[in-house]
Design a protein around this motif. Structure first.
Motif, PDB file in Angstrom:
ATOM      1  N   VAL A  98       0.946   7.305  -6.371  1.00  0.00           N
ATOM      2  CA  VAL A  98      -0.085   8.353  -6.456  1.00  0.00           C
ATOM      3  C   VAL A  98       0.529   9.727  -6.215  1.00  0.00           C
ATOM      4  O   VAL A  98       0.245  10.699  -6.924  1.00  0.00           O
ATOM      5  N   LYS A 157      -6.090  10.098  -4.119  1.00  0.00           N
ATOM      6  CA  LYS A 157      -5.005  10.228  -3.147  1.00  0.00           C
ATOM      7  C   LYS A 157      -5.532   9.998  -1.731  1.00  0.00           C
ATOM      8  O   LYS A 157      -4.871   9.349  -0.911  1.00  0.00           O
ATOM      9  N   ALA A 195       0.830  -1.214   0.000  1.00  0.00           N
ATOM     10  CA  ALA A 195       0.000   0.000   0.000  1.00  0.00           C
ATOM     11  C   ALA A 195       0.861   1.259   0.000  1.00  0.00           C
ATOM     12  O   ALA A 195       0.519   2.263  -0.620  1.00  0.00           O
ATOM     13  N   LEU A 196       2.000   1.202   0.697  1.00  0.00           N
ATOM     14  CA  LEU A 196       2.923   2.340   0.685  1.00  0.00           C
ATOM     15  C   LEU A 196       3.474   2.596  -0.714  1.00  0.00           C
ATOM     16  O   LEU A 196       3.619   3.740  -1.140  1.00  0.00           O
ATOM     17  N   MET A 213       0.804   4.247  -2.675  1.00  0.00           N
ATOM     18  CA  MET A 213       0.657   5.635  -2.253  1.00  0.00           C
ATOM     19  C   MET A 213       1.767   6.502  -2.833  1.00  0.00           C
ATOM     20  O   MET A 213       1.532   7.644  -3.260  1.00  0.00           O
ATOM     21  N   LYS A 214       2.974   5.960  -2.882  1.00  0.00           N
ATOM     22  CA  LYS A 214       4.095   6.709  -3.465  1.00  0.00           C
ATOM     23  C   LYS A 214       3.848   6.975  -4.938  1.00  0.00           C
ATOM     24  O   LYS A 214       4.146   8.057  -5.440  1.00  0.00           O
ATOM     25  N   ARG A 271      -6.195   3.810   2.760  1.00  0.00           N
ATOM     26  CA  ARG A 271      -5.810   2.398   2.700  1.00  0.00           C
ATOM     27  C   ARG A 271      -4.510   2.163   3.463  1.00  0.00           C
ATOM     28  O   ARG A 271      -4.378   1.182   4.204  1.00  0.00           O
ATOM     29  N   VAL A 272      -3.550   3.075   3.313  1.00  0.00           N
ATOM     30  CA  VAL A 272      -2.282   2.943   4.032  1.00  0.00           C
ATOM     31  C   VAL A 272      -2.516   3.008   5.540  1.00  0.00           C
ATOM     32  O   VAL A 272      -1.986   2.190   6.306  1.00  0.00           O
ATOM     33  N   ALA A 311      -6.043   6.281  -1.270  1.00  0.00           N
ATOM     34  CA  ALA A 311      -4.767   5.588  -1.081  1.00  0.00           C
ATOM     35  C   ALA A 311      -4.233   5.831   0.323  1.00  0.00           C
ATOM     36  O   ALA A 311      -3.709   4.912   0.971  1.00  0.00           O
ATOM     37  N   GLN A 312      -4.360   7.069   0.832  1.00  0.00           N
ATOM     38  CA  GLN A 312      -3.893   7.384   2.172  1.00  0.00           C
ATOM     39  C   GLN A 312      -4.711   6.638   3.223  1.00  0.00           C
ATOM     40  O   GLN A 312      -4.160   6.112   4.201  1.00  0.00           O
TER      41      GLN A 312
END
Length: 635
Positions: free
Chosen positions: A163, A205, A156-157, A160-161, A211-212, A208-209
């Protein structure tokens, strides 16, 4: 003048002018970049067709020139002058027409190509966005254990990166849309479309955040739970080993064995509470674990409960056996007399040691602190030596509780003596600990200063690793480096002074901690020296860069002034002239300006080369200039 050649000349001249007028009108109708894509494409095709008519116009002008040659051979000087004026006018009009044709078509074509590039970039963004949405849309897949949950969080990280890395693409896409909208005014690239693109990106974004954060919480909860379970297992094993040692140990006294068994009973009771806490924590972990992983967690808790139950049963059986051997009257009287004598002896020793504790003002110098620490440690050791007496008194009192007699007076005496003893111990421990803490602070302060200074120095080195184009930032970086170098020298002196205090440090910290501290000091000094040298090198580099920037700014200013002067002169020559002589003079002036501009080409190229050599990172970020986006200062 013969009438027929004159009529043919005038006729051909009128046809050429009419053709040019028609071309101008058609160009004016299409000289517009506003509107939808279909209209722009239509104007692009129309301007292509108009440009294709240039040979027709050339043919008409050539026909005028040919007719003019025939007419000139038969005309007087005055008539020739008039004919030449008309020829100059038709030539200028034709040149103006062809230039207009090229510029109009090029302008529309550039907007068309720009639009195509924007649409391709938008399609790529839409495809990427669709793929990310497909990835984030499903619910989080439950994992088997901690390792799998950590892998899931790391994935997930990475997402996120990716994105976050697309933020520059989104900004560029919005800039292109705004630029297009200013040129074409089409609703497909207006502010609402731009806002929609940004909203989609912000939403993905955010997902994604979230989810992280969700996966991080799941992983951290499981990690904390496993740590608690491992801690409980370690504790449970230690209690089991303790019970094994005292079960059936005939070499030890019955009193000591009973005391140990009672302590184990208390441990078992606390173990049941710990199991309950683990069960409550496991419920949250199980909700975020796959069925197989949840089954494993439940089995593990069941095994722990079973082991704790067996431990309690074994301890209760052993304690019941020992209690039966202590129910006698003679044993009670003997133990009571011994206990009373021990209480009196213990209380006098405690009172004497408590009075020896200093209660005056605390000293602050290092030598005084060392002497005070030695005195307090001696008192604390003496009090610790009395611990055996205190334990013996408590054991004797617990032994008396096993008899059916009144032991309240003895119990009150034991409690009072224990309070006095604990008060003296606490006072000695506090004074000794406070003194030792102050000494530790004195010894470790230089190392803490280095550990605070080190990341700051590294961050400054990292921040200045790439040459900075901003003069103010370069100056601030130099100031920071100067401060760090001064602090480095101060830290060096403090670390060197600390190494000379090895005997004192050894006295307070002990051999192992002293060796570790001295190793840390040596390591810190090496790291400090390396960072000090790096800072010196970086300082020299930044100073050199500042000098190079100063030279570049000076050369740039001089060239800019020359180019500005030429631009002002060229604007003065931009006016239409009334006659041939004026136009010839204008052409000569423009040629002179062109020659002056060509002379500046070499220093401009040198300046650009210098700029690129010292600003590679900036140009890579901005990209190459388009043909029509040359910096204003170099036009």
């Amino acid at each position: 003048m013969n009438q027929l050649p004159h009529d043919e000349f005038e006729s051909s001249l009128e046809k050429a002018e009419a053709w040019m007028k028609e071309i101008h009108e058609r160009l004016k109708e299409n000289d517009n970049t506003q509107g939808p894509r279909s209209a722009l494409e239509s104007r692009l095709r129309e301007t292509e067709n108009i440009c294709a008519l240039e040979p027709d116009g050339k043919l008409l002008v050539d026909k005028v020139l040919m007719k003019a040659e025939v007419l000139l051979s038969e005309s007087s000087e005055e008539e020739k002058h008039e004919i030449h004026l008309k020829l100059a006018k038709i030539k200028g009009l034709f040149e103006e027409t062809t230039t207009y044709m090229i510029h109009c078509h090029s302008r529309i074509e550039w907007v068309w190509l720009h639009w195509n590039e924007y649409l391709r970039a938008r399609d790529e963004f839409t495809l990427w966005l669709h793929n990310i949405i497909l990835t984030l849309e499903p619910d989080v897949e439950l994992q088997l254990g901690l390792k799998e949950k950590r892998w899931q969080y790391e994935q997930a990280l990475v997402l996120m990166k990716d994105v976050l890395n697309h933020s520059l693409l989104v900004d560029r896409l919005l800039e292109e849309a705004a630029s297009l909208y200013n040129r074409i005014g089409d609703p497909s690239v207006d502010e609402s479309v731009q806002s929609a693109i940004m909203a989609e990106y912000i939403q993905i974004k955010k997902k994604a955040q979230e989810r992280v954060e969700q996966l991080e919480k799941i992983w951290k909860d499981h990690e904390a739970y496993e740590g608690d379970v491992n801690g409980f297992k370690t504790w449970l094993n230690s209690v089991i080993e303790k019970l094994k040692i005292y079960v059936g140990a005939a070499s030890d006294s019955t009193e000591n064995r009973l005391d140990i068994l009672q302590e184990i009973s208390k441990d078992v009771e606390s173990g049941h509470k710990q199991i309950e806490v683990l069960e409550m924590k496991s419920a949250q972990v199980i909700r975020n674990t796959s069925p197989m992983g949840a089954e494993k967690i439940c089995k593990e808790l069941e095994e722990l409960r079973k082991t704790l139950k067996e431990l309690k049963q074994m301890n209760d059986e052993e304690e019941e056996t020992l209690l039966k051997t202590h129910n006698s009257e003679n044993a009670f009287l003997l133990l009571a007399r011994q206990l009373e004598a021990n209480i009196n002896e213990f209380r006098k020793a405690t009172q004497r040691l408590e009075e020896s504790l200093e209660s005056g003002e605390r000293v602050k110098s290092e030598d005084d602190l060392i002497n005070l620490w030695k005195t307090l440690n001696a008192t604390k050791s003496a009090l610790a030596a009395e611990e055996a007496k205190a334990e013996r008194v408590k054991v004797q009192l617990r032994d008396l509780f096993k008899f059916s007699k009144d032991v309240q007076p003895l119990s009150d005496g034991v409690i009072s003596a224990m309070r006095d003893y604990q008060r003296a111990k606490s006072k000695a421990f506090k004074l000794s600990t406070d003194t030792e803490s102050e000494l530790r602070q004195l010894f470790q302060n230089p190392l803490r200063e280095f550990l605070y200074w080190k990341p700051i120095a590294e961050s400054v080195l990292d921040a200045t690793a790439v040459p900075m184009n901003d003069g103010a930032m370069n100056h601030d970086a130099l100031d920071n480096i100067e401060k760090l170098l001064a602090e480095s020298c101060t830290i060096k002196d403090k670390l060197a002074a600390l190494e000379k205090k090895k005997e004192r440090i050894l006295l307070v910290l002990g051999e192992e901690k002293t060796r570790t501290l001295l190793q840390d000091i040596a390591t810190a000094e090496k790291e400090r020296e390396a960072l000090h040298q790096d800072l010196l090198q970086r300082k020299n580099s930044l100073q050199s860069l500042a000098e190079q920037r100063k030279e570049f700014d000076s050369a740039f200013k001089a060239l800019h002034q020359k180019i500005s002067a030429i631009r002002v002169k060229s604007m003065k020559e931009n006016e239409l002239q009334p006659d041939v002589i004026g136009k010839e003079a204008q052409i000569q002036s423009l040629q002179t300006l062109l020659e002056e501009l060509m002379i500046l080409n070499s220093p401009i190229q040198e300046l650009i080369s210098t700029s690129r050599s010292h600003s590679t990172r900036t140009y890579q970020t901005m990209g190459a200039y388009p043909n029509d986006m040359t910096p204003h200062c170099l036009r």
